[in-house]
Design a protein around this motif. Sequence first.
Motif, short mmCIF file in Angstrom:
data_model
loop_
_atom_site.label_atom_id
_atom_site.label_comp_id
_atom_site.label_asym_id
_atom_site.label_seq_id
_atom_site.Cartn_x
_atom_site.Cartn_y
_atom_site.Cartn_z
N PHE A 58 0.82 -1.21 0.00
CA PHE A 58 0.00 0.00 0.00
C PHE A 58 0.85 1.25 0.00
O PHE A 58 0.37 2.35 -0.21
CB PHE A 58 -0.97 -0.01 1.19
CG PHE A 58 -2.06 -1.04 1.05
CD1 PHE A 58 -2.65 -1.29 -0.19
CD2 PHE A 58 -2.49 -1.76 2.14
CE1 PHE A 58 -3.65 -2.24 -0.33
CE2 PHE A 58 -3.49 -2.72 2.02
CZ PHE A 58 -4.07 -2.96 0.78
N LYS A 59 2.17 1.10 0.25
CA LYS A 59 3.05 2.27 0.19
C LYS A 59 3.56 2.53 -1.22
O LYS A 59 4.29 3.49 -1.46
CB LYS A 59 4.23 2.07 1.15
CG LYS A 59 3.77 2.14 2.59
CD LYS A 59 4.88 2.62 3.49
CE LYS A 59 4.32 2.89 4.87
NZ LYS A 59 5.35 3.24 5.82
N ASP A 60 3.19 1.65 -2.15
CA ASP A 60 3.53 1.86 -3.55
C ASP A 60 2.96 3.24 -3.96
O ASP A 60 1.79 3.51 -3.75
CB ASP A 60 2.89 0.74 -4.38
CG ASP A 60 3.27 0.80 -5.84
OD1 ASP A 60 3.80 -0.20 -6.35
OD2 ASP A 60 3.02 1.85 -6.48
N PRO A 61 3.82 4.11 -4.56
CA PRO A 61 3.35 5.47 -4.89
C PRO A 61 2.07 5.47 -5.73
O PRO A 61 1.24 6.35 -5.56
CB PRO A 61 4.52 6.06 -5.69
CG PRO A 61 5.72 5.26 -5.29
CD PRO A 61 5.23 3.89 -4.88
N ALA A 62 1.91 4.49 -6.60
CA ALA A 62 0.70 4.45 -7.45
C ALA A 62 -0.54 4.27 -6.59
O ALA A 62 -1.61 4.83 -6.90
CB ALA A 62 0.82 3.31 -8.46
N ILE A 63 -0.42 3.48 -5.51
CA ILE A 63 -1.59 3.25 -4.65
C ILE A 63 -1.79 4.43 -3.69
O ILE A 63 -2.90 4.80 -3.38
CB ILE A 63 -1.45 1.90 -3.91
CG1 ILE A 63 -1.42 0.77 -4.95
CG2 ILE A 63 -2.61 1.70 -2.93
CD1 ILE A 63 -1.23 -0.61 -4.38
N VAL A 64 -0.68 5.04 -3.27
CA VAL A 64 -0.80 6.23 -2.43
C VAL A 64 -1.55 7.32 -3.20
O VAL A 64 -2.40 8.02 -2.67
CB VAL A 64 0.60 6.73 -1.99
CG1 VAL A 64 0.49 8.08 -1.27
CG2 VAL A 64 1.26 5.70 -1.07
N LYS A 65 -1.22 7.42 -4.50
CA LYS A 65 -1.83 8.47 -5.33
C LYS A 65 -3.25 8.13 -5.78
O LYS A 65 -4.02 9.02 -6.10
CB LYS A 65 -0.97 8.70 -6.59
CG LYS A 65 0.01 9.85 -6.43
CD LYS A 65 0.62 10.21 -7.77
CE LYS A 65 2.03 9.64 -7.90
NZ LYS A 65 2.48 9.39 -9.26
N ALA A 66 -3.57 6.83 -5.84
CA ALA A 66 -4.88 6.42 -6.36
C ALA A 66 -5.99 6.99 -5.48
O ALA A 66 -5.86 6.99 -4.26
CB ALA A 66 -4.97 4.89 -6.40
N PRO A 67 -7.05 7.50 -6.09
CA PRO A 67 -8.16 8.05 -5.28
C PRO A 67 -8.87 6.95 -4.49
O PRO A 67 -8.85 5.78 -4.90
CB PRO A 67 -9.09 8.67 -6.32
CG PRO A 67 -8.75 8.02 -7.62
CD PRO A 67 -7.31 7.58 -7.53
N ASP A 68 -9.48 7.32 -3.36
CA ASP A 68 -10.23 6.38 -2.54
C ASP A 68 -11.21 5.58 -3.39
O ASP A 68 -11.36 4.38 -3.22
CB ASP A 68 -11.01 7.11 -1.44
CG ASP A 68 -10.11 7.58 -0.31
OD1 ASP A 68 -8.89 7.36 -0.40
OD2 ASP A 68 -10.64 8.17 0.65
N SER A 69 -11.87 6.28 -4.32
CA SER A 69 -12.92 5.64 -5.12
C SER A 69 -12.36 4.43 -5.88
O SER A 69 -13.02 3.41 -6.01
CB SER A 69 -13.54 6.63 -6.09
OG SER A 69 -12.53 7.16 -6.93
N GLU A 70 -11.10 4.54 -6.33
CA GLU A 70 -10.49 3.43 -7.07
C GLU A 70 -10.20 2.25 -6.13
O GLU A 70 -10.43 1.10 -6.48
CB GLU A 70 -9.21 3.93 -7.73
CG GLU A 70 -8.68 3.00 -8.79
CD GLU A 70 -7.37 3.54 -9.38
OE1 GLU A 70 -7.35 4.72 -9.76
OE2 GLU A 70 -6.39 2.78 -9.44
N LEU A 71 -9.66 2.56 -4.96
CA LEU A 71 -9.34 1.50 -4.00
C LEU A 71 -10.61 0.83 -3.49
O LEU A 71 -10.66 -0.38 -3.31
CB LEU A 71 -8.53 2.07 -2.83
CG LEU A 71 -7.23 2.79 -3.23
CD1 LEU A 71 -6.43 3.17 -2.00
CD2 LEU A 71 -6.38 1.94 -4.16
N ILE A 72 -11.66 1.64 -3.29
CA ILE A 72 -12.94 1.08 -2.86
C ILE A 72 -13.49 0.16 -3.95
O ILE A 72 -13.98 -0.93 -3.66
CB ILE A 72 -13.94 2.22 -2.51
CG1 ILE A 72 -13.49 2.92 -1.21
CG2 ILE A 72 -15.37 1.70 -2.37
CD1 ILE A 72 -14.21 4.22 -0.90
N ALA A 73 -13.35 0.59 -5.21
CA ALA A 73 -13.84 -0.23 -6.32
C ALA A 73 -13.09 -1.55 -6.38
O ALA A 73 -13.68 -2.61 -6.61
CB ALA A 73 -13.70 0.54 -7.64
#
Length: 106
Positions: A58-73
């Motif tokens: 989850f510390k991967d910069p791509a995931i840090v930058k990803a919006p909540d909506s994407e992670l929730i999806a």
Amino acid sequence: MKFNLKYAVIGCLAASIVTPAFAAGSGADTYKAKCAMCHGADGLGTTPAGKAMKAASFKDPAIVKAPDSELIATATNGKGKMPAYKGKLTDDQIKSAIAYIRTLQK
Ligand code: HEC
């Protein structure tokens, strides 16, 4: 007396319905119960299951930058080997688990 008993029963039923909703309030609990076996308590995905499935850190910069909506999806619908939690967790539980993941990224 009969009346009181009836209200007591209704009271108990209401309490048993309300309790899980309170439990759902804690993203940390949801994360530890449902997500940590793959993603790790620290969110780095270094558990044996996480490594085997290549769970992202989850510390991967791509995931840090990803919006909540994407992670929730992702958590709702799944992605690759990441299981879908639609129907298994409520939207609120997924949201609070993602909010907890945000605290792991710091
Ligand atoms: C069975 C192992 C497993 C469990 C349990 C699991 N995940 Fe995952 N997760 C994965 C894998 C593997 C990936 C990488 C998916 C990919 O990119 O192909 C992933 C990726 C993710 C991502 C990043 C998606 C992205 O955009 O790259 C998020 C956010 C996520 N998981 C959230 C959760 C949450 C929240 C839970 C608990 C409700 C959870 N995961 C439980 C295996 C798991």
